[in-house]
Design a protein around this motif. Structure first.
Motif, PDB file in Angstrom:
ATOM      1  N   GLY A   1    -125.449 -12.818  48.177  1.00  0.00           N
ATOM      2  CA  GLY A   1    -126.486 -13.855  48.168  1.00  0.00           C
ATOM      3  C   GLY A   1    -127.082 -14.051  46.783  1.00  0.00           C
ATOM      4  N   LEU A   2    -127.356 -12.941  46.090  1.00  0.00           N
ATOM      5  CA  LEU A   2    -128.023 -13.058  44.785  1.00  0.00           C
ATOM      6  C   LEU A   2    -127.077 -13.575  43.699  1.00  0.00           C
ATOM      7  N   LEU A   3    -125.801 -13.140  43.727  1.00  0.00           N
ATOM      8  CA  LEU A   3    -124.892 -13.668  42.696  1.00  0.00           C
ATOM      9  C   LEU A   3    -124.666 -15.163  42.925  1.00  0.00           C
ATOM     10  N   LEU A   4    -124.564 -15.558  44.202  1.00  0.00           N
ATOM     11  CA  LEU A   4    -124.393 -16.991  44.483  1.00  0.00           C
ATOM     12  C   LEU A   4    -125.589 -17.771  43.937  1.00  0.00           C
ATOM     13  N   ALA A   5    -126.800 -17.270  44.214  1.00  0.00           N
ATOM     14  CA  ALA A   5    -128.004 -17.961  43.734  1.00  0.00           C
ATOM     15  C   ALA A   5    -127.984 -18.045  42.207  1.00  0.00           C
ATOM     16  N   HIS A   6    -127.549 -16.980  41.570  1.00  0.00           N
ATOM     17  CA  HIS A   6    -127.503 -16.946  40.105  1.00  0.00           C
ATOM     18  C   HIS A   6    -126.499 -17.973  39.566  1.00  0.00           C
ATOM     19  N   LEU A   7    -125.295 -17.994  40.139  1.00  0.00           N
ATOM     20  CA  LEU A   7    -124.258 -18.905  39.637  1.00  0.00           C
ATOM     21  C   LEU A   7    -124.646 -20.364  39.888  1.00  0.00           C
ATOM     22  N   LEU A   8    -125.226 -20.632  41.052  1.00  0.00           N
ATOM     23  CA  LEU A   8    -125.666 -22.005  41.327  1.00  0.00           C
ATOM     24  C   LEU A   8    -126.813 -22.382  40.393  1.00  0.00           C
ATOM     25  N   GLY A   9    -127.713 -21.432  40.146  1.00  0.00           N
ATOM     26  CA  GLY A   9    -128.831 -21.689  39.227  1.00  0.00           C
ATOM     27  C   GLY A   9    -128.318 -22.093  37.851  1.00  0.00           C
ATOM     28  N   ARG A  10    -127.268 -21.412  37.388  1.00  0.00           N
ATOM     29  CA  ARG A  10    -126.696 -21.756  36.075  1.00  0.00           C
ATOM     30  C   ARG A  10    -126.129 -23.172  36.062  1.00  0.00           C
ATOM     31  N   ALA A  11    -125.686 -23.626  37.261  1.00  0.00           N
ATOM     32  CA  ALA A  11    -125.122 -24.980  37.344  1.00  0.00           C
ATOM     33  C   ALA A  11    -126.209 -26.007  37.674  1.00  0.00           C
ATOM     34  N   GLY A  12    -127.460 -25.565  37.669  1.00  0.00           N
ATOM     35  CA  GLY A  12    -128.568 -26.502  37.914  1.00  0.00           C
ATOM     36  C   GLY A  12    -128.841 -26.763  39.386  1.00  0.00           C
ATOM     37  N   VAL A  13    -128.296 -25.924  40.270  1.00  0.00           N
ATOM     38  CA  VAL A  13    -128.516 -26.120  41.713  1.00  0.00           C
ATOM     39  C   VAL A  13    -129.589 -25.138  42.198  1.00  0.00           C
ATOM     40  N   GLU A  14    -130.645 -25.681  42.778  1.00  0.00           N
ATOM     41  CA  GLU A  14    -131.755 -24.838  43.230  1.00  0.00           C
ATOM     42  C   GLU A  14    -131.427 -24.199  44.586  1.00  0.00           C
ATOM     43  N   THR A  15    -131.882 -22.987  44.772  1.00  0.00           N
ATOM     44  CA  THR A  15    -131.641 -22.276  46.036  1.00  0.00           C
ATOM     45  C   THR A  15    -132.921 -21.570  46.485  1.00  0.00           C
ATOM     46  N   VAL A  16    -132.968 -21.250  47.785  1.00  0.00           N
ATOM     47  CA  VAL A  16    -133.974 -20.306  48.290  1.00  0.00           C
ATOM     48  C   VAL A  16    -133.187 -19.244  49.049  1.00  0.00           C
ATOM     49  N   ALA A  17    -133.420 -17.970  48.717  1.00  0.00           N
ATOM     50  CA  ALA A  17    -132.745 -16.867  49.429  1.00  0.00           C
ATOM     51  C   ALA A  17    -133.803 -16.027  50.128  1.00  0.00           C
ATOM     52  N   ILE A  18    -133.458 -15.539  51.317  1.00  0.00           N
ATOM     53  CA  ILE A  18    -134.387 -14.659  52.041  1.00  0.00           C
ATOM     54  C   ILE A  18    -133.669 -13.364  52.418  1.00  0.00           C
ATOM     55  N   ASP A  19    -134.437 -12.289  52.567  1.00  0.00           N
ATOM     56  CA  ASP A  19    -133.855 -11.015  53.011  1.00  0.00           C
ATOM     57  C   ASP A  19    -134.879 -10.262  53.855  1.00  0.00           C
ATOM     58  N   THR A  20    -134.404  -9.725  54.962  1.00  0.00           N
ATOM     59  CA  THR A  20    -135.313  -9.007  55.863  1.00  0.00           C
ATOM     60  C   THR A  20    -135.761  -7.670  55.272  1.00  0.00           C
TER      61      THR A  20
END
Ligand SMILES: Cc1cc2nc3c(=O)[nH]c(=O)nc-3n(C[C@H](O)[C@H](O)[C@H](O)COP(=O)(O)OP(=O)(O)OC[C@H]3O[C@@H](n4cnc5c(N)ncnc54)[C@H](O)[C@@H]3O)c2cc1C
Length: 410
Positions: free
Chosen positions: A31-50
């Motif tokens: 989840g975190l690497l995906l958020a990081h790679l998308l962030g670099r491409a200018g794509v915003e994300t929200v990730a959650i974890d229990t």
């Protein structure tokens, strides 16, 4: 964009509604690497974890990163700490018949792996999200993923303060680990679950002791399998094959060390350096793949879609590979080419099944089957001898263990 005003529908009321292109369930490595790679491409994300950050940081799991995974973390700017604090391992040792046989990765395939704990990978990824202003909510509860068959899926959760939140996205990624709730959203009559159970488990310890060997030692013995791994100069990670129903609390330090010593003993007099056992767990495992990895606007990644026995050290690496591919196709899809996502499963699964085979092969090669005969044991020794006695055998193991360059499995 966050709307603070409460909204309600059939699923109840929420306190905030946010819109981002991609919502991510699970803030583990995938989840975190995906958020990081998308962030670099200018794509915003929200990730959650229990789980809380502290809980994830203190759960010991993987230790070996293949070269491509290490390169991805360094070259995409997650962190270069791995180069300073990780240990490059240019080989492993196979022990059987009481003797040691080194598999020299550098000589055989010109690659190494990195001993760098998953806890450190997680810290690097979580710090990178903080540094880059990414949104990750830890310690959440009540995850709900809605409307995945539409092009307006939603992710809902409750924050640690009891407030309820909703993210409206174009895609939701289920990176929620081996007990994934997201994968159950693929209707039962449209999914296939390929699984294999094993009649043994791993007893894992952390011990305060000096290193017993400079590289990982994979030991086959008539008593069962053992893996000698390292963490730091003074803390070591080791595993031995046990019964899945073993109770970790029933094992004294003495009994643990006697078991481990018996599994690595040999004519060369090799002995483990002992010390107090700091942590003990019984780890059950299985081989598992769910297909498809995409259902409507939902995509599965990492352990949510597949798990492997830990013997081949592939699980974390596969999770990182999945999201490297996924980030690429999501960026294309968000640019208007939804069909780009059709390629995700093909590219991810090719590597997954190669890793499934390798993990299964290593597991069968090194573990003693409960109730196995002397024939089974000697046949395994013959196979191990075949592996180490020829350059082709050693090269096969080295290629599989160090991972395949991404270009070869895409
Ligand atoms: C003892 C052990 C040794 C291992 N050794 C190796 C090794 O040497 N090399 C290797 O490559 N792999 C190894 N693995 C496998 C590796 O740890 C996993 O494959 C890896 O953690 C997968 O990452 P992931 O992000 O897909 O899943 P996870 O790391 O499990 O992350 C999923 C996250 O989702 C969260 N979550 C779950 N449900 C929800 C929900 N409903 N809502 C919100 N969040 C949720 C969880 O809290 C978790 O943090 C090992 C595993 C174990 C247990």
């Amino acid at each position: 964009m966050t709307s603070p005003s409460p909204t309600a529908d059939d699923h109840g009321e929420v306190d905030t509604v946010t819109e981002v292109p991609v919502a991510i369930v699970g803030a583990g490595p995938a989840g975190l690497l995906l958020a990081h790679l998308l962030g670099r491409a200018g794509v915003e994300t929200v990730a959650i974890d229990t789980r809380t950050r502290e809980e994830i940081e203190s759960t010991h799991r993987a230790g070996i990163l293949e070269a491509d995974a290490a390169r991805t973390l360094v070259e995409t700017g997650v962190s270069d700490r791995i180069l300073r604090e990780g240990d490059e391992h240019a080989g492993i040792e196979l022990r059987f018949g009481g003797r040691a046989h080194r598999i020299d990765f550098q000589d055989l395939v010109g690659e190494s792996v990195w001993l760098y704990p998953q806890t450190a990978v997680f810290v690097d990824l979580a710090d990178a999200r903080d540094r880059d202003g990414g949104t990750v909510h830890f310690g959440t509860s009540g995850t709900e993923v809605l409307d995945v068959e539409s092009d307006r899926p939603r992710m809902r959760w409750t924050g640690p303060d009891g407030t309820r939140h909703e993210v409206r996205a174009r895609y939701v990624v289920g990176a929620d680990g081996s007990r994934s709730q997201c994968r159950e959203l693929v209707p039962a009559d449209h999914r296939t679950q390929h699984a294999r159970e094993y009649p043994f488990a791993w007893f894992g310890i952390m011990a305060e002791a000096p290193k017993s060997a400079p590289e990982l030692v994979y030991a086959h013995s008539e008593h069962g399998f053992a893996l000698i791994s390292q963490r730091t100069e003074s803390v070591q990670r080791m595993y031995f094959q046990c019964d899945p129903d073993d109770d970790p609390a029933a094992w004294s330090d003495d009994r643990i060390w006697t078991t481990l010593q018996a599994r690595v003993a040999g004519e060369d007099g090799f002995r483990l350096l002992e010390g107090p056992v700091l942590e003990r767990t019984v780890l059950r495992f299985r081989s598992f793949v769910q297909e498809p990895m995409r259902w409507g606007s939902l995509l599965l990644a990492g352990d949510a879609a597949h798990t492997v026995p830990p013997t081949g050290a592939r699980g974390l690496n596969l999770a990182l590979h999945d999201v490297t591919v996924l980030a690429e196709v999501l960026v294309e899809a968000l640019g208007g080419t939804d069909a780009a996502l059709d390629d995700y499963q093909r590219r991810a699964l090719r590597r997954v099944w190669r890793a499934q085979n390798f993990s299964y092969w290593m597991t069968q090669l090194l573990h003693a089957a409960p109730g196995g005969s002397s024939f089974d044991l000697r046949r395994q020794l013959g196979e191990l001898d075949n592996v180490v006695s020829t350059r082709a055998g050693r090269t096969y193991l080295a290629e599989q263990y160090t991972g395949w360059p991404t270009r070869d499995t895409d």
